[in-house]
Write an enzyme that holds these catalytic residues in place. Sequence first.
Site, PDB file in Angstrom:
ATOM      1  N   SER A 179      -4.680   3.195   2.947  1.00 25.12           N
ATOM      2  CA  SER A 179      -3.241   3.267   2.715  1.00 25.12           C
ATOM      3  C   SER A 179      -2.573   3.893   3.928  1.00 25.12           C
ATOM      4  O   SER A 179      -3.187   4.694   4.645  1.00 25.12           O
ATOM      5  CB  SER A 179      -2.943   4.114   1.472  1.00 25.12           C
ATOM      6  OG  SER A 179      -1.566   4.438   1.377  1.00 25.12           O
ATOM      7  N   TYR A 211      -4.879   9.765  -5.509  1.00 26.66           N
ATOM      8  CA  TYR A 211      -4.882   8.474  -4.808  1.00 26.66           C
ATOM      9  C   TYR A 211      -4.991   8.707  -3.300  1.00 26.66           C
ATOM     10  O   TYR A 211      -5.830   8.100  -2.620  1.00 26.66           O
ATOM     11  CB  TYR A 211      -3.609   7.703  -5.139  1.00 26.66           C
ATOM     12  CG  TYR A 211      -3.484   6.385  -4.411  1.00 26.66           C
ATOM     13  CD1 TYR A 211      -4.175   5.264  -4.845  1.00 26.66           C
ATOM     14  CD2 TYR A 211      -2.665   6.266  -3.288  1.00 26.66           C
ATOM     15  CE1 TYR A 211      -4.066   4.051  -4.171  1.00 26.66           C
ATOM     16  CE2 TYR A 211      -2.544   5.063  -2.612  1.00 26.66           C
ATOM     17  CZ  TYR A 211      -3.248   3.956  -3.061  1.00 26.66           C
ATOM     18  OH  TYR A 211      -3.137   2.763  -2.386  1.00 26.66           O
TER      19      TYR A 211
END
Length: 273
Positions: A137, A150
């Site tokens: 990410s 996350y």
Amino acid sequence: MTEPRVWFITGATRGLGRAVAEAALATGDRVIGAARDIGPLAELAGRYPDNLVSLPLDVADRPAVGQAVDRAAATFGRLDVVVNNAGGLLLGMLEETTEEQIRRHFDVNFFGAVWVTQAVIPHLRAQGSGRLLQVTSMGSGGGVASVGPYAAGKAALDALSQSVAMELEPFGIRVTIVQPGGYDTGLYTVGTTATTPDPAYEPLRQKLAELWGDDAGPAPGTAAPVIMALVGLPDPPLRLIVGSRSYDLVQQMEQARVAEYRSWEQLSRQAPG
């Protein structure tokens, strides 16, 4: 004529995984698409019956991953591009998160990618080539409130992949850490597990909602050409940010990090280590 590449893509039913699968198939490549529920791949398999194989797989199940990878490698005789894309989002403040939620989250987002990586390495090493794309990410360099697990899982995969890249390069295997931005992948809907909200964090939730807004981001298909270009590079980068806006945001975050280090340099240098 160039031989078609063989892709193994986890999380292939939606988001970036699905977009990359479609782009690869459109070029004549072959794809083994893996997901817990392969139902959404039925229509795509109908369009590409000879080039797409759907494989049911929970990446958190290590023995199943090993069997699936062996089957994938045997299907077309090799693996050229492996895309570790499967994952989900655990949304909520750390205090609200249960042990079961956070362990399951890491089982999929981090350990799932680890099991796939371990399983494909012998196949790639034996053929002396291969591309391994680890989808993390744009936020893997730092956390944001309510998505800490996350970010932590993606940061762990990022760090591990940097080590793996060094280990595998002598065997002709190249690793790229793919850092996409905010695409409309369904991560915040079907891919989300939410905690039970604690009212104490409501002001922060409202602030985050205002900060993020309602924009779901561009369609993941707009990112697929970048991935296709990436796998065509003879000398690919270790890391690649995917998204113009994301690129700018990451640069801002990196500059802020360096600025903070420098502002506390005097204190840091008081220790000899």
